[in-house]
Design an enzyme around this catalytic site. Structure first.
Site, PDB file in Angstrom:
ATOM      1  N   GLU A 162       0.835  -1.203   0.000  1.00 38.69           N
ATOM      2  CA  GLU A 162       0.000   0.000   0.000  1.00 38.69           C
ATOM      3  C   GLU A 162       0.873   1.257   0.000  1.00 38.69           C
ATOM      4  O   GLU A 162       0.798   2.091   0.908  1.00 38.69           O
ATOM      5  CB  GLU A 162      -0.970   0.000   1.171  1.00 38.69           C
ATOM      6  CG  GLU A 162      -2.008  -1.096   1.067  1.00 38.69           C
ATOM      7  CD  GLU A 162      -3.151  -0.978   2.076  1.00 38.69           C
ATOM      8  OE1 GLU A 162      -2.983  -0.276   3.085  1.00 38.69           O
ATOM      9  OE2 GLU A 162      -4.205  -1.599   1.847  1.00 38.69           O
ATOM     10  N   GLU A 196      -6.355  -7.921  -0.714  1.00 36.55           N
ATOM     11  CA  GLU A 196      -6.784  -7.931   0.687  1.00 36.55           C
ATOM     12  C   GLU A 196      -8.249  -7.555   0.775  1.00 36.55           C
ATOM     13  O   GLU A 196      -8.698  -6.621   0.108  1.00 36.55           O
ATOM     14  CB  GLU A 196      -6.028  -6.886   1.509  1.00 36.55           C
ATOM     15  CG  GLU A 196      -4.574  -7.136   1.748  1.00 36.55           C
ATOM     16  CD  GLU A 196      -3.966  -6.007   2.590  1.00 36.55           C
ATOM     17  OE1 GLU A 196      -4.693  -5.366   3.372  1.00 36.55           O
ATOM     18  OE2 GLU A 196      -2.772  -5.761   2.433  1.00 36.55           O
TER      19      GLU A 196
HETATM   20  C1  GLA Z   1      -4.163  -2.604   4.833  1.00 37.25           C
HETATM   21  C2  GLA Z   1      -2.746  -3.102   4.970  1.00 37.25           C
HETATM   22  C3  GLA Z   1      -2.619  -4.300   5.857  1.00 37.25           C
HETATM   23  C4  GLA Z   1      -3.493  -4.149   7.066  1.00 37.25           C
HETATM   24  C5  GLA Z   1      -4.914  -3.937   6.636  1.00 37.25           C
HETATM   25  C6  GLA Z   1      -5.888  -3.860   7.782  1.00 37.25           C
HETATM   26  O1  GLA Z   1      -4.846  -3.144   3.813  1.00 37.25           O
HETATM   27  O2  GLA Z   1      -2.172  -3.398   3.721  1.00 37.25           O
HETATM   28  O3  GLA Z   1      -1.264  -4.417   6.239  1.00 37.25           O
HETATM   29  O4  GLA Z   1      -3.042  -3.057   7.813  1.00 37.25           O
HETATM   30  O5  GLA Z   1      -4.982  -2.721   5.949  1.00 37.25           O
HETATM   31  O6  GLA Z   1      -7.199  -3.674   7.320  1.00 37.25           O
END
Ligand code: GLA
Length: 675
Positions: free
Chosen positions: A150, A307
């Site tokens: 991210e 995710e």
């Molecule tokens: C993001 C991050 C993860 C985690 C999630 C929690 O997507 O990439 O590492 O922190 O949020 O929702």
């Protein structure tokens, strides 16, 4: 582009074995196999363990973890591990810490505490990528590379002196000389003319509104700096490895400052993270928007859901758990909209740290739980629909989306703070969702010719070429809708003169001479029974027919909704913020005029999306309602929960995936024609 697809739909999660004793790893692999997991993202936050001191690498634990996963038949999406620097970096190089606009330092202790323009961070992070890639390039478990994590989630804008120097370099590349910068930034205003490059700084906290073009360019620069990290890591991976490379985008969750349409060229597969907003009573609609936008960023190709969550997250004010069946509906809705992989954050719920209350595939309570049972069911579902892999989603409608238009539309010192970029995007997409019609959310420079309907919500900033392309689309027979506060400025945020909505004035056959934003809470009525708020404008038709006018408010009798025939098509304009019912009616008229339609007519709340590959097609039906639904669909139902004998019956809360029996072939490339 390196090929990333496996034999079916990838299924898995972020996996952080370093948080657990090695004895747990054996159970992890056993449970992964039970659930059908075949892909895990490993090492995302492992820098501090992999490189405990500068240049000293310790890979033993990761070797053992990857070997164990491989022995269990589980593929690894291996992280470059650069997402969060170890404490030693800031300790030795405090100049790598990011600064906010007010000068405050963002300290280590959370994650991502680095200045994106820091040459020290770049050098140290690439040394790590080199070490990781060299060690694991040929490890048989590794099927994909995961750059950072991210990028820009917490540190997208850094205002430190290092960033200021990098910003000046970026501006020199863009403008060549200071005269061009002064013109673009309109520095004749407020005594802002620059005579020396050293005078140019990021838009730090100022006594009042900073120069809007300076702000806009800083946003462009900041997105480019994050992208530069992706490209730098990618270059190392390209040199040393052969597996596909990706990073996780954050499309559709309000993340505004990363221009993913431009980043897509730097990944072999577009991967996205999406989380529901707990306060949203209909989160499946935003999920659909995020997925449709991710597909648009991917150019229509299949993408990877890197995710989402099995249940509650931990970072919203009130973290609502998913109801039984919701996990499955969410996951399969992403697949319906083009995902060829369904992964979660994270495999096993942490015992310690800021995310210990975030849901996982294996909750604190262990595998004897609703969540793990649903995970296992989903794993079986994904195996059952493996054949959809590689197919593409049918969409008759395009919605234009441009991050720069978003940034520009929401700069300060505008006519109304109530005009926000994603508001009409979500309203129009929501109306399409309720009507069962699938839309691609695409950049304005996309070839629009195959779409039956194009919507341009709040396209405040638009380039000449993109405005011309929309006109050409309508002239050739297309139907388009433009909403208020579109076409207002060029790429430098300079107003297009002669009347609003500048770039679209001729296309729409209108000319607006003055904006009349409404007060907070003020509503107006239209003469067709609709109500509206936020925005009105003094609009003159110049060729357009008037479909509705204001019945009251500051502009009684002035047109609010217009339609203009152009060439073989028509361009509609909504000059106000219509209520939801009126938006639904407007969208219904646009669908009728354009011929865009749902794959199969279904009651509202029943999501129906078609994926297609060659002459085969699959219909996804997600029943979000409390009632059973019957649809005139025949074929083979693959999930086994619905009957498909002389019509499809989908129980409440259930999902069906039907391999359609009647073979359909693309007629104009999008709409099915039955043979
Ligand atoms: C993001 C991050 C993860 C985690 C999630 C929690 O997507 O990439 O590492 O922190 O949020 O929702």
């Amino acid at each position: 582009m390196r090929s990333w697809q496996g034999d079916g739909i990838w299924f898995g999660a972020d996996y952080n074995p370093e948080q657990w004793p090695e004895s747990t790893w054996v159970e992890d692999v056993e449970l992964m196999r039970r659930a059908g997991v075949d892909l895990v993202s490993v090492g995302i936050f492992s820098w501090a363990l992999l490189e405990p001191a500068p240049g000293r690498f310790e890979f033993g634990w990761l070797d053992r973890s990857l070997d164990l996963l491989h022995a269990g038949g589980i593929g690894v999406d291996l992280a470059t591990a650069t997402a969060s620097p170890p404490p030693w970096l800031a300790h030795r190089h405090p100049e790598t810490l990011p600064r906010r606009a007010d000068g405050a330092i963002l300290w280590p202790g959370g994650r991502q505490a680095y200045c994106p323009s820091s040459p020290v961070f770049r050098e140290r992070s690439l040394a790590l990528v080199e070490a990781v890639a060299t060690r694991y390039a040929d490890h048989p478990a590794v099927v994909m590379w995961h750059v950072s994590n991210e990028l820009g989630c917490h540190n997208v804008h850094c205002y430190c002196d290092v960033s200021a120097e990098a910003f000046r370099g970026w501006l020199r590349d863009r403008y060549g000389d200071l005269d061009a910068l002064n013109d673009a930034w309109g520095t004749a205003f407020w005594s802002q003319r620059y005579h020396d490059w050293a005078e140019v700084v990021p838009p730090r906290t100022a006594p009042t509104f900073a120069n809007p073009t300076q702000q806009l360019d800083f946003l462009r620069f900041s997105s480019d700096e994050q992208r530069a990290q992706l490209r730098a890591e990618r270059a190392v991976l390209e040199r040393l490895t052969r597996q596909p490379i990706t990073t996780n985008f954050m499309i559709g969750t309000g993340i505004k400052y990363l221009d993913y349409h431009s980043w897509a060229a730097d990944v072999d597969v577009v991967a996205n993270d999406h989380y529901l907003t707990a306060a949203d009573p209909q989160p499946q609609v935003n999920l659909a928007l995020a997925a449709d936008h991710t597909r648009g960023v991917a150019g229509g190709a299949p993408w990877l859901l890197m995710e989402h969550s099995t249940s509650a997250v931990n970072w919203q004010p009130r973290n609502v758990a998913k109801t039984p069946g919701q996990l499955r509906r969410n996951s399969l809705a992403h697949v319906a909209r083009g995902a060829d992989g369904v992964l979660f954050f994270q495999w096993r719920a942490s015992r310690a740290g800021a995310e210990k209350f975030h849901s996982a595939l294996v909750p604190h309570a262990g595998p004897e739980t609703k969540v793990f049972r649903e995970v296992c069911r989903l794993g079986a579902d994904l195996k059952a629909i493996a054949e959809v892999r590689g197919s593409r989603v049918d969409a008759d409608v395009a919605i234009l989306f441009d991050y720069e238009a978003w940034w520009g539309a929401e700069l300060d010192s505008h006519p109304s703070v109530d005009v926000t970029y994603t508001d009409r995007l979500a309203a129009l997409h929501g109306a399409l969702w309720r009507a069962g019609v699938t839309a691609d959310v695409v950049h304005p420079s996309t070839d629009l010719s195959a779409y039956k309907l194009v919507l341009a919500p709040t396209l405040y900033l638009v380039r000449d070429a993109d405005a011309a392309a929309l006109r050409a689309y309508v002239e050739a027979g297309g139907t388009a809708l433009v909403t208020y506060f579109s076409g207002i400025v060029d790429e430098h945020d300079h107003v297009r003169l002669g009347g609003y909505p500048g770039a679209f004035r001729e296309l729409l056959g209108i000319r607006t001479e003055e904006f009349f934003p409404l007060r907070a809470g003020e509503r107006v009525r239209l003469d067709d029974g609709a109500t509206a708020d936020v925005w009105t404008e003094w609009l003159h038709p110049e060729g357009a027919e008037v479909l509705a006018a204001y019945a009251d408010g500051p502009l009684p009798g002035v047109p609010a909704l217009t339609r203009h025939r152009v060439g073989a098509g028509a361009a509609w304009y909504a000059g106000t913020r219509l209520d939801d019912a009126a938006t639904d009616r407007l969208v219904a008229r646009l669908l009728a005029e354009s011929g865009a339609r749902p794959p199969v007519a279904a009651p509202t709340g029943v999501e129906v999306v078609r994926r297609r590959r060659d002459d085969r097609s699959w219909l996804f039906v997600v029943n979000h309602t409390d009632g059973e639904v019957r649809l005139p669909v025949t074929g083979t139902e693959l999930l086994g929960g619905a009957s498909c004998d002389g019509g499809l019956v989908v129980p409440p809360g259930e999902v069906a995936v039907v391999r359609e029996e009647v073979r359909c072939s693309p007629s104009n490339g999008r709409a099915p024609s039955w043979t």
